[in-house]
Motif scaffolding. Sequence first.
Motif, PDB file in Angstrom:
ATOM      1  N   TYR A  58     -34.116  24.226 -56.155  1.00 39.82           N
ATOM      2  CA  TYR A  58     -35.076  23.416 -57.252  1.00 39.82           C
ATOM      3  C   TYR A  58     -36.071  24.733 -57.559  1.00 39.82           C
ATOM      4  O   TYR A  58     -36.242  24.604 -58.630  1.00 39.82           O
ATOM      5  N   THR A  73     -34.538  27.196 -60.021  1.00 40.60           N
ATOM      6  CA  THR A  73     -33.805  26.393 -61.154  1.00 40.60           C
ATOM      7  C   THR A  73     -34.690  25.523 -62.018  1.00 40.60           C
ATOM      8  O   THR A  73     -34.365  25.090 -63.262  1.00 40.60           O
ATOM      9  N   ALA A 121     -35.296  26.110 -65.994  1.00 40.43           N
ATOM     10  CA  ALA A 121     -34.251  26.126 -66.865  1.00 40.43           C
ATOM     11  C   ALA A 121     -34.574  25.184 -68.164  1.00 40.43           C
ATOM     12  O   ALA A 121     -35.119  24.074 -67.915  1.00 40.43           O
ATOM     13  N   ASP A 125     -30.116  22.303 -68.438  1.00 39.82           N
ATOM     14  CA  ASP A 125     -29.249  21.735 -67.582  1.00 39.82           C
ATOM     15  C   ASP A 125     -29.635  20.610 -66.757  1.00 39.82           C
ATOM     16  O   ASP A 125     -30.945  20.723 -66.073  1.00 39.82           O
ATOM     17  N   HIS A 184     -30.789  21.148 -63.255  1.00 38.57           N
ATOM     18  CA  HIS A 184     -31.875  22.118 -62.557  1.00 38.57           C
ATOM     19  C   HIS A 184     -33.053  21.828 -62.280  1.00 38.57           C
ATOM     20  O   HIS A 184     -33.970  22.582 -61.905  1.00 38.57           O
TER      21      HIS A 184
END
Length: 452
Positions: free
Chosen positions: A253, A256, A259, A262, A265
């Motif tokens: 986590y 991501t 992001a 997505d 993410h």
Amino acid sequence: MSNQPSAQNTTLVLFHNDLRVADNATLSKAVSLSSNGQLLLVYAPSLTDDLYKKDNRQAYCYDMMGHARQRFLSESLTALDASLMQLGNRLLYLQDNLATSDTFTQLNELIQQQHVTDICVSQTADYDQNQVYKRLQAQNPQVCWHVQATATLFDKLPLDDLPKSFTAFRKKIESNYDLLQAKEDIVICPTLKSLPPMPETLQNSREYFFAVPTFDEPIFDELPRQLPDFKGGEPNGVEHLEAYFDSDAPSIYKTTRNALDDWTHSTKFSAWLANGSLSVNVVLNRLRRYERDIVANDSTYWIWFELLWREYFYWYAAAHQQKLFWFKGIAQHSPSTQFNQKRLVQWKNCTTPYPIVNACMHQLKNTGYMSNRGRQLVASCFIHELGLDWRYGATYFEQHLIDYDVASNWGNWQYLAGVGADPRGCRQFNLNKQAQQYDPNGGFIRKWQGEV
């Protein structure tokens, strides 16, 4: 103040941001009070509308909830009604077009007609909602009120006073309360097996029964619509919680979370947490289980870190009340920004000179969602590049975000405007640099038509 349940008791639950059956202390309290009586379960969506017209928020309130947020709320209420029906009761829904009176008047009439003896509500940091409760109490002094904590990790502010920064708050909480590493799970309310009935006079009347609100489908110029995985309601929230922790996403986590687009993410828990379809205690218990059974690392800690941010802003809003909406926030001096209709329209219509901002705004308008990184970029642009009064930006987010939460939304806008809980003052992002870092190939900008 409370009284013992009796055969004459008629208890009313006024739902707000607690739209669930599981781990709902307010609903459990109402069941205990009405075990030998009757139970009214009510949702009244527009109780605070007239308050907007009376205070200094009138200039920047919105006329209609955004499509995506309205749909998510409708799905959440539909799910709540279905759960309540399975337990032997159902949701009563007050709205202005049911009668000539507004929802506040209707609610007062319902209290009087049904001889309500007790009202149960969930604790909230929403200043406007608390003003409604005070008015209801003043007009119904014969009714006993019961307030339960359903939205926070702590029933009350766990410190003697609220630190001026999140970092100080986090350090004190982690020093005094080891919630993430504690041996025992957080205790949640027992699962309800049944509910007392509603009054007989309402059982055959459909005047107040919940029905899915209808609204016009917007036209979106071939852009994607509401994210398909965002479906409102407690069952969908629980399903998403389990799916997320059954994946590898929690273990990565932290890498991501910034992001822009997505689904996997970031956790996406915020929408169900915001209207109470999902319990924060259940989320934390599930995180702790993941750490025990799968892995505990920087990423899983960061999910806890974000839950603490949410907790901090709750107590921030509770502490500062109407100052959450003041131009100068909790600061000593007002910011140098101002209202400019032309620039505000550019920002709303996604026609600023900044493609990354336009793309994020298209995403918000069409889906009701925007990533945390996107929210920081568009807010920074709003305040610094466009020089606008931050309150208008906060209100636009309030209108459209499916995960709108009064404390997190207004607290974060104050934070970025330099009039809130940030010791470093205003935060400004280099938009070109941010676009290169988080959308290096321009795919997000192309998808959401950020180029004017």
